[in-house]
Design a protein around this motif. Structure first.
Motif, PDB file in Angstrom:
ATOM      1  N   UNK A  81       0.818  -1.209   0.000  1.00  0.00           N
ATOM      2  CA  UNK A  81       0.000   0.000   0.000  1.00  0.00           C
ATOM      3  C   UNK A  81       0.850   1.256   0.000  1.00  0.00           C
ATOM      4  N   UNK A  82       1.892   1.264   0.842  1.00  0.00           N
ATOM      5  CA  UNK A  82       2.786   2.424   0.902  1.00  0.00           C
ATOM      6  C   UNK A  82       3.553   2.562  -0.405  1.00  0.00           C
ATOM      7  N   UNK A  83       4.046   1.433  -0.937  1.00  0.00           N
ATOM      8  CA  UNK A  83       4.839   1.471  -2.171  1.00  0.00           C
ATOM      9  C   UNK A  83       4.017   1.975  -3.353  1.00  0.00           C
ATOM     10  N   UNK A  84       2.797   1.441  -3.510  1.00  0.00           N
ATOM     11  CA  UNK A  84       1.993   1.828  -4.670  1.00  0.00           C
ATOM     12  C   UNK A  84       1.424   3.236  -4.504  1.00  0.00           C
ATOM     13  N   UNK A  85       1.351   3.729  -3.245  1.00  0.00           N
ATOM     14  CA  UNK A  85       0.891   5.097  -3.024  1.00  0.00           C
ATOM     15  C   UNK A  85       2.048   6.082  -3.145  1.00  0.00           C
ATOM     16  N   UNK A  86       3.248   5.572  -3.466  1.00  0.00           N
ATOM     17  CA  UNK A  86       4.393   6.449  -3.650  1.00  0.00           C
ATOM     18  C   UNK A  86       5.039   6.876  -2.347  1.00  0.00           C
ATOM     19  N   UNK A  87       4.838   6.100  -1.286  1.00  0.00           N
ATOM     20  CA  UNK A  87       5.365   6.479   0.029  1.00  0.00           C
ATOM     21  C   UNK A  87       6.844   6.199   0.222  1.00  0.00           C
ATOM     22  N   UNK A  88       7.455   5.480  -0.699  1.00  0.00           N
ATOM     23  CA  UNK A  88       8.886   5.216  -0.575  1.00  0.00           C
ATOM     24  C   UNK A  88       9.198   3.939   0.165  1.00  0.00           C
ATOM     25  N   UNK A  89      10.332   3.289  -0.197  1.00  0.00           N
ATOM     26  CA  UNK A  89      10.678   1.989   0.372  1.00  0.00           C
ATOM     27  C   UNK A  89      10.976   2.023   1.864  1.00  0.00           C
ATOM     28  N   UNK A  90      11.542   3.109   2.372  1.00  0.00           N
ATOM     29  CA  UNK A  90      11.868   3.157   3.804  1.00  0.00           C
ATOM     30  C   UNK A  90      10.586   3.162   4.635  1.00  0.00           C
ATOM     31  N   UNK A  91       9.627   4.011   4.224  1.00  0.00           N
ATOM     32  CA  UNK A  91       8.343   4.060   4.932  1.00  0.00           C
ATOM     33  C   UNK A  91       7.630   2.716   4.833  1.00  0.00           C
ATOM     34  N   UNK A  92       7.720   2.079   3.672  1.00  0.00           N
ATOM     35  CA  UNK A  92       7.054   0.786   3.480  1.00  0.00           C
ATOM     36  C   UNK A  92       7.641  -0.264   4.418  1.00  0.00           C
ATOM     37  N   UNK A  93       8.972  -0.327   4.504  1.00  0.00           N
ATOM     38  CA  UNK A  93       9.623  -1.306   5.370  1.00  0.00           C
ATOM     39  C   UNK A  93       9.326  -1.010   6.836  1.00  0.00           C
ATOM     40  N   UNK A  94       9.354   0.280   7.222  1.00  0.00           N
ATOM     41  CA  UNK A  94       9.124   0.650   8.623  1.00  0.00           C
ATOM     42  C   UNK A  94       7.712   0.286   9.056  1.00  0.00           C
ATOM     43  N   UNK A  95       6.730   0.567   8.206  1.00  0.00           N
ATOM     44  CA  UNK A  95       5.340   0.240   8.539  1.00  0.00           C
ATOM     45  C   UNK A  95       5.179  -1.264   8.720  1.00  0.00           C
ATOM     46  N   UNK A  96       5.757  -2.020   7.786  1.00  0.00           N
ATOM     47  CA  UNK A  96       5.650  -3.474   7.866  1.00  0.00           C
ATOM     48  C   UNK A  96       6.304  -4.026   9.119  1.00  0.00           C
ATOM     49  N   UNK A  97       7.467  -3.470   9.475  1.00  0.00           N
ATOM     50  CA  UNK A  97       8.172  -3.947  10.670  1.00  0.00           C
ATOM     51  C   UNK A  97       7.383  -3.654  11.932  1.00  0.00           C
ATOM     52  N   UNK A  98       6.786  -2.470  11.968  1.00  0.00           N
ATOM     53  CA  UNK A  98       5.964  -2.097  13.122  1.00  0.00           C
ATOM     54  C   UNK A  98       4.824  -3.093  13.288  1.00  0.00           C
ATOM     55  N   UNK A  99       4.185  -3.420  12.159  1.00  0.00           N
ATOM     56  CA  UNK A  99       3.077  -4.377  12.210  1.00  0.00           C
ATOM     57  C   UNK A  99       3.549  -5.748  12.670  1.00  0.00           C
ATOM     58  N   UNK A 100       4.762  -6.131  12.237  1.00  0.00           N
ATOM     59  CA  UNK A 100       5.231  -7.482  12.522  1.00  0.00           C
ATOM     60  C   UNK A 100       5.878  -7.634  13.880  1.00  0.00           C
ATOM     61  N   UNK A 101       6.097  -6.536  14.596  1.00  0.00           N
ATOM     62  CA  UNK A 101       6.756  -6.667  15.891  1.00  0.00           C
ATOM     63  C   UNK A 101       5.934  -7.550  16.832  1.00  0.00           C
ATOM     64  N   UNK A 102       4.615  -7.670  16.570  1.00  0.00           N
ATOM     65  CA  UNK A 102       3.815  -8.540  17.426  1.00  0.00           C
ATOM     66  C   UNK A 102       4.206 -10.010  17.271  1.00  0.00           C
ATOM     67  N   UNK A 103       4.841 -10.372  16.129  1.00  0.00           N
ATOM     68  CA  UNK A 103       5.230 -11.775  15.964  1.00  0.00           C
ATOM     69  C   UNK A 103       6.281 -12.178  17.005  1.00  0.00           C
ATOM     70  N   UNK A 104       7.006 -11.182  17.558  1.00  0.00           N
ATOM     71  CA  UNK A 104       7.962 -11.505  18.625  1.00  0.00           C
ATOM     72  C   UNK A 104       7.214 -12.048  19.836  1.00  0.00           C
ATOM     73  N   UNK A 105       6.097 -11.414  20.168  1.00  0.00           N
ATOM     74  CA  UNK A 105       5.293 -11.890  21.302  1.00  0.00           C
ATOM     75  C   UNK A 105       4.731 -13.276  21.027  1.00  0.00           C
ATOM     76  N   UNK A 106       4.263 -13.482  19.790  1.00  0.00           N
ATOM     77  CA  UNK A 106       3.733 -14.800  19.443  1.00  0.00           C
ATOM     78  C   UNK A 106       4.836 -15.854  19.509  1.00  0.00           C
ATOM     79  N   UNK A 107       6.024 -15.511  18.999  1.00  0.00           N
ATOM     80  CA  UNK A 107       7.085 -16.508  18.947  1.00  0.00           C
ATOM     81  C   UNK A 107       7.526 -16.883  20.371  1.00  0.00           C
TER      82      UNK A 107
END
Lengths: 254, 104
Positions: A81-107
């Protein structure tokens, strides 16, 4: 190192437990069917993910590689969504990482259920998702939990990647998948999966209720991913209540 | 290197590190029973928060009425111990029918 000559381990006789092989028969009746339904539902979402990414102007390899290596539905959607909206790769990676930080709790919650060998742990770690976490938490016994993890995890990985590839190749021909109501199916799946954990545990109910309110109330104000993490504040509500073993409880009949 | 490829690889590496937290810490740090219990409750709290925000919000706004209505229908079915398939189909069908009827 575990010695092959150890004889006091009862599981040594049959080889199970020691080798950690998982069987379909380890799952309680009906669970495999539930798991297969989630495979199917996730496959439909995977097709729409591939189609949305390519329809948004990304080359086919982006959704395909992302699904293999990142393997996390919501983070992939947000990154694309960030990439196709032109938000840039850094913002795209940061958003995804923020979302995935919960997998640490699950793991951390599932660490016992992946198996003992490092191969199992290193491969299993990649399969930790919301869905596998929910299936494992719904099981009681150790063997059942391990079987639920590996069977749901491997099947989901295969279903997800094949369906994303299919969607990416099909392009945007599928159109708007919201009209099938699939966006409601996923929260409902999670709800059905956590209900057993909530029914018998009043501390979990309190913590989850507070956490859900915190997450929904903060969602309009904070970037994606943060509200869900803030929900962990609900654990404070779990700590405050009186704790007693399940057998001693007087009212939680169901 | 292509910036999009770098983004995918960074996201993949970071996500895998998060996922390794459990297996790597397991066995090295002996977690007290109380903490393990909190971790299990914490995972449940995260899943409930995920379903609540997933049901009610889209981006940073309200998702509309059709989706939470469908999730609620699915939740009622699950509470009545309906089969899993009925829960999933019930939720999706409720939302799809509401949208067909013009409810967003």
């Amino acid at each position: 190192m575990c010695s092959p000559h150890r004889t006091d381990d009862p599981s040594h006789r049959t080889g199970e437990g020691a080798t950690g092989l998982v069987r379909f028969s380890d799952l309680p009746p009906g669970v495999l069917r539930d798991i297969a339904l989630v495979w199917l539902a996730d496959a439909v979402v995977g097709v729409s993910f591939g189609a949305i990414a390519v329809g948004g102007g990304l080359p086919v390899w982006v959704p395909v590689l992302m699904s293999l290596l990142v393997y996390a539905g919501s983070a992939q959607f947000s990154a694309v969504g960030v990439l196709t909206a032109g938000g840039g790769p850094v913002a795209a990676a940061a958003t995804g990482l923020l979302l995935n930080s919960r997998t640490a709790a699950f793991s951390l919650a599932l660490a016992d259920d992946l198996g003992r060998s490092w191969t199992a742990r290193l491969i299993g770690a990649h399969l930790v998702t919301d869905e596998t976490a929910a299936f494992v938490l719904a099981q009681e016994g150790r063997r059942q939990r391990k079987a639920a993890f590996w069977i749901s995890g491997v099947g989901l990985f295969v279903a997800w990647n094949l369906s994303v590839l299919a969607g990416a190749l099909a392009g945007s021909a599928l159109g708007d998948t919201d009209r099938f109501g699939l966006d409601a199916a996923f929260p409902a799946v999670l709800l059905a999966l956590v209900l057993p954990a909530l029914r018998g545990d009043s501390a979990a109910r309190r913590a989850s209720a507070v956490g859900a309110v915190v997450a929904v109330a903060s969602a309009p104000l904070l970037p994606a991913g943060v509200p869900v993490l803030l929900a962990l504040l609900g654990l404070l509500a779990a700590r405050r209540g009186p704790r007693r073993p399940r057998t001693a409880s007087s009212r939680s009949a169901s | 290197m292509n910036a999009t490829l770098a983004c995918v690889l960074a996201l993949a590496a970071g996500t895998y590190v998060f996922r390794l937290a459990g297996p790597v810490l397991h066995g090295r740090v002996e977690l007290p029973a109380r903490v393990q219990e909190l971790l299990t409750v914490g995972a449940t709290v995260l899943l409930v928060a995920l379903l609540a925000t997933g049901a009610l919000t889209e981006g940073q706004g309200f998702a509309g009425w059709a989706r939470p209505a469908g999730v609620l229908a699915g939740g009622v079915l699950a509470w009545r111990r309906a089969p899993f398939a009925v829960v999933v189909v019930g939720a999706a069908a409720t939302t799809a029918l509401l949208r067909l009827a013009g409810v967003q």
